[in-house]
Design a protein around this motif. Structure first.
Motif, PDB file in Angstrom:
ATOM      1  N   MET A 191      30.730 -42.803 -26.455  1.00  0.00           N
ATOM      2  CA  MET A 191      31.864 -42.466 -27.310  1.00  0.00           C
ATOM      3  C   MET A 191      32.655 -43.732 -27.619  1.00  0.00           C
ATOM      4  N   SER A 192      32.979 -43.922 -28.900  1.00  0.00           N
ATOM      5  CA  SER A 192      33.754 -45.090 -29.311  1.00  0.00           C
ATOM      6  C   SER A 192      35.092 -44.638 -29.871  1.00  0.00           C
ATOM      7  N   PHE A 193      36.167 -45.180 -29.333  1.00  0.00           N
ATOM      8  CA  PHE A 193      37.505 -44.821 -29.773  1.00  0.00           C
ATOM      9  C   PHE A 193      38.001 -45.825 -30.800  1.00  0.00           C
ATOM     10  N   ARG A 194      38.649 -45.315 -31.839  1.00  0.00           N
ATOM     11  CA  ARG A 194      39.385 -46.191 -32.746  1.00  0.00           C
ATOM     12  C   ARG A 194      40.741 -46.444 -32.115  1.00  0.00           C
ATOM     13  N   THR A 195      40.991 -47.677 -31.811  1.00  0.00           N
ATOM     14  CA  THR A 195      42.268 -47.986 -31.187  1.00  0.00           C
ATOM     15  C   THR A 195      43.381 -47.963 -32.227  1.00  0.00           C
ATOM     16  N   LYS A 196      44.563 -47.627 -31.751  1.00  0.00           N
ATOM     17  CA  LYS A 196      45.761 -47.814 -32.566  1.00  0.00           C
ATOM     18  C   LYS A 196      46.368 -49.160 -32.200  1.00  0.00           C
ATOM     19  N   GLU A 197      47.040 -49.764 -33.160  1.00  0.00           N
ATOM     20  CA  GLU A 197      47.592 -51.099 -32.937  1.00  0.00           C
ATOM     21  C   GLU A 197      49.106 -51.064 -33.074  1.00  0.00           C
ATOM     22  N   HIS A 198      49.742 -51.823 -32.203  1.00  0.00           N
ATOM     23  CA  HIS A 198      51.201 -51.819 -32.133  1.00  0.00           C
ATOM     24  C   HIS A 198      51.692 -53.246 -31.880  1.00  0.00           C
ATOM     25  N   ASP A 199      52.986 -53.427 -32.054  1.00  0.00           N
ATOM     26  CA  ASP A 199      53.637 -54.691 -31.734  1.00  0.00           C
ATOM     27  C   ASP A 199      54.849 -54.425 -30.853  1.00  0.00           C
ATOM     28  N   VAL A 200      55.109 -55.313 -29.923  1.00  0.00           N
ATOM     29  CA  VAL A 200      56.345 -55.292 -29.173  1.00  0.00           C
ATOM     30  C   VAL A 200      56.970 -56.680 -29.275  1.00  0.00           C
ATOM     31  N   PHE A 201      58.273 -56.720 -29.511  1.00  0.00           N
ATOM     32  CA  PHE A 201      58.990 -57.984 -29.655  1.00  0.00           C
ATOM     33  C   PHE A 201      59.829 -58.232 -28.405  1.00  0.00           C
ATOM     34  N   TYR A 202      59.937 -59.492 -28.038  1.00  0.00           N
ATOM     35  CA  TYR A 202      60.678 -59.854 -26.831  1.00  0.00           C
ATOM     36  C   TYR A 202      61.172 -61.282 -26.974  1.00  0.00           C
ATOM     37  N   ALA A 203      62.094 -61.670 -26.135  1.00  0.00           N
ATOM     38  CA  ALA A 203      62.629 -63.042 -26.119  1.00  0.00           C
ATOM     39  C   ALA A 203      63.033 -63.495 -27.520  1.00  0.00           C
ATOM     40  N   GLY A 204      63.704 -62.613 -28.234  1.00  0.00           N
ATOM     41  CA  GLY A 204      64.180 -62.962 -29.564  1.00  0.00           C
ATOM     42  C   GLY A 204      63.160 -62.672 -30.646  1.00  0.00           C
ATOM     43  N   CYS A 205      62.271 -63.650 -30.889  1.00  0.00           N
ATOM     44  CA  CYS A 205      61.370 -63.533 -32.040  1.00  0.00           C
ATOM     45  C   CYS A 205      59.892 -63.506 -31.667  1.00  0.00           C
ATOM     46  N   LYS A 206      59.568 -63.457 -30.399  1.00  0.00           N
ATOM     47  CA  LYS A 206      58.155 -63.469 -30.018  1.00  0.00           C
ATOM     48  C   LYS A 206      57.567 -62.063 -30.037  1.00  0.00           C
ATOM     49  N   LYS A 207      56.283 -61.986 -30.378  1.00  0.00           N
ATOM     50  CA  LYS A 207      55.613 -60.696 -30.557  1.00  0.00           C
ATOM     51  C   LYS A 207      54.322 -60.651 -29.764  1.00  0.00           C
ATOM     52  N   ILE A 208      54.074 -59.505 -29.127  1.00  0.00           N
ATOM     53  CA  ILE A 208      52.758 -59.218 -28.550  1.00  0.00           C
ATOM     54  C   ILE A 208      52.151 -58.054 -29.326  1.00  0.00           C
ATOM     55  N   HIS A 209      50.982 -58.293 -29.866  1.00  0.00           N
ATOM     56  CA  HIS A 209      50.215 -57.266 -30.575  1.00  0.00           C
ATOM     57  C   HIS A 209      49.251 -56.643 -29.572  1.00  0.00           C
ATOM     58  N   TYR A 210      49.116 -55.318 -29.612  1.00  0.00           N
ATOM     59  CA  TYR A 210      48.256 -54.691 -28.607  1.00  0.00           C
ATOM     60  C   TYR A 210      47.555 -53.456 -29.156  1.00  0.00           C
ATOM     61  N   HIS A 211      46.413 -53.142 -28.530  1.00  0.00           N
ATOM     62  CA  HIS A 211      45.599 -51.980 -28.854  1.00  0.00           C
ATOM     63  C   HIS A 211      45.877 -50.880 -27.841  1.00  0.00           C
ATOM     64  N   THR A 212      45.875 -49.632 -28.313  1.00  0.00           N
ATOM     65  CA  THR A 212      46.015 -48.494 -27.412  1.00  0.00           C
ATOM     66  C   THR A 212      44.924 -47.475 -27.693  1.00  0.00           C
TER      67      THR A 212
END
Length: 359
Positions: free
Chosen positions: A1-22
């Motif tokens: 089974m293969s899942f299509r991940t959803k993608e999100h961003d979280v911002f921290y320390a002012g202007c930095k971003k972490i992009h992540y799959h769920t």
């Protein structure tokens, strides 16, 4: 089974971003996969599919400097203190206060830093190839444990870690060398390996003397024939991510040994009581935990430690994904049963039929 991940961003320390799959049910037990050098979150696709299908809530970020996360040419973005700040923001964005953390290579250093600084957010710690209490503590944690039978100190002062000093001594030229042909490097990094003929890591222990890959002038001259460890869609995403960011950010992780040692060293005497799994890669001659003493500090520091060995090189999660996933599953079932899906909603109950007919 293969899942299509959803993608999100979280911002921290002012202007930095972490992009992540769920992937997986939102209320499932939380497991976070942290990639190392080099990579992007989608490289955990085999683990994302497996653990989401089992009912876990799976998170796999592009680490700072990679993919769609912030990739600035700012050296202070890449020491462990800054990275841990991003990991805390990632966890908080899930509305959780703890997770199972899984890390490989520099990702193992990151989750080890998280466990050192904030053990309360770690339900269990899993590292592959790089043990807890090693790279996150800088040079002082690595050099005393070099196998001096293989690397006599007079000839190989830094042992197999010689290549890491090259970043410190010639950073911009190292970045330029890797960026000569990003596609070729990605192909080379993800080719199916063969078992080593020797435990001596010749290409890594002589980089300052001879150059990368034994002195090859540039990556364009290296043959890249062979089968990739990765499925085509994952490989294409990986290459695209590396072409986007280049190697400045990834290489900058190697520039903070002293600062990382100061950051994590203040708490390095604290024992880790949470369940810990370490996965050895039997063919890994750089992060060699089979013939060197690299894993000894972890064994002293972890009171609830499980170890497993996979016959692979430095990338067991790609080369032997079924074995890797099976080891992680068994560990969670045996050591962290409360985090196995079935406990997170209405509870999991087992009843034994006594064989008596109901009255």
């Amino acid at each position: 089974m293969s899942f299509r991940t959803k993608e999100h961003d979280v911002f921290y320390a002012g202007c930095k971003k972490i992009h992540y799959h769920t992937a997986g049910p939102v209320l499932g037990p939380l497991i976070i996969f942290i990639h190392g050098w080099v990579g992007t979150g989608i490289l955990w696709k085999a683990q994302i599919n497996t653990f989401a299908a089992l009912g876990f809530r799976v998170i796999a970020p592009d680490m700072p400097g990679y993919g769609q996360s912030t990739s600035r040419r700012v050296i202070d973005d890449y020491h462990q203190e800054a990275i841990v700040e991003g990991m805390k923001a990632l966890l908080e964005a899930q509305g959780r206060d703890a997770a199972i953390w899984v890390g490989h290579d520099w990702g193992a250093g990151v989750v080890s830093s998280v466990a050192t600084q904030h053990p309360e957010v770690v339900k269990a710690l899993i590292t592959a190839c790089v043990p807890f209490r090693s790279i996150e503590l800088g040079w002082g944690s690595l050099l005393p444990l070099v196998n001096r039978d293989l690397y006599p100190v007079g000839e190989y002062e830094l042992g197999q870690w010689d290549y890491m000093k090259k970043y410190e001594e010639d950073f911009e030229n190292v970045v330029k060398w890797f960026e000569d042909n990003v596609t070729n490097f990605c192909k080379i990094a993800m080719l199916h390996p063969q078992p080593p003929q020797s435990r001596f890591a010749s290409m890594f222990s002589t980089v300052r003397k001879y150059g990368w890959f034994g002195g090859i002038p540039n990556l364009s001259t290296i043959a890249t024939n062979g089968q990739s460890l990765l499925p085509p869609d994952v490989y294409d995403s990986f290459v695209g991510g590396m072409q986007k960011t280049g190697f400045w950010g990834p290489c900058a992780y190697y520039m903070h040994h002293e600062r990382n040692a100061q950051f994590n060293g203040r708490k390095s005497n604290n024992a880790l009581t949470q369940p810990v799994l370490f996965i050895h890669a039997a063919w890994d001659v750089v992060c060699d935990t089979k013939t060197s003493r690299l894993a000894e500090p972890m064994r002293r520091a972890c009171s609830n430690l499980t170890e497993a060995t996979i016959q692979s090189d430095h990338y067991p999660q790609y080369q032997k994904p079924s074995e890797f996933n099976a080891v992680v599953c068994r560990f969670i079932i045996e050591k962290v049963p409360s985090e196995w899906p079935g406990f997170w909603d209405t509870g999991y109950m087992s009843r034994r039929n006594s064989g008596r007919s109901p009255v």
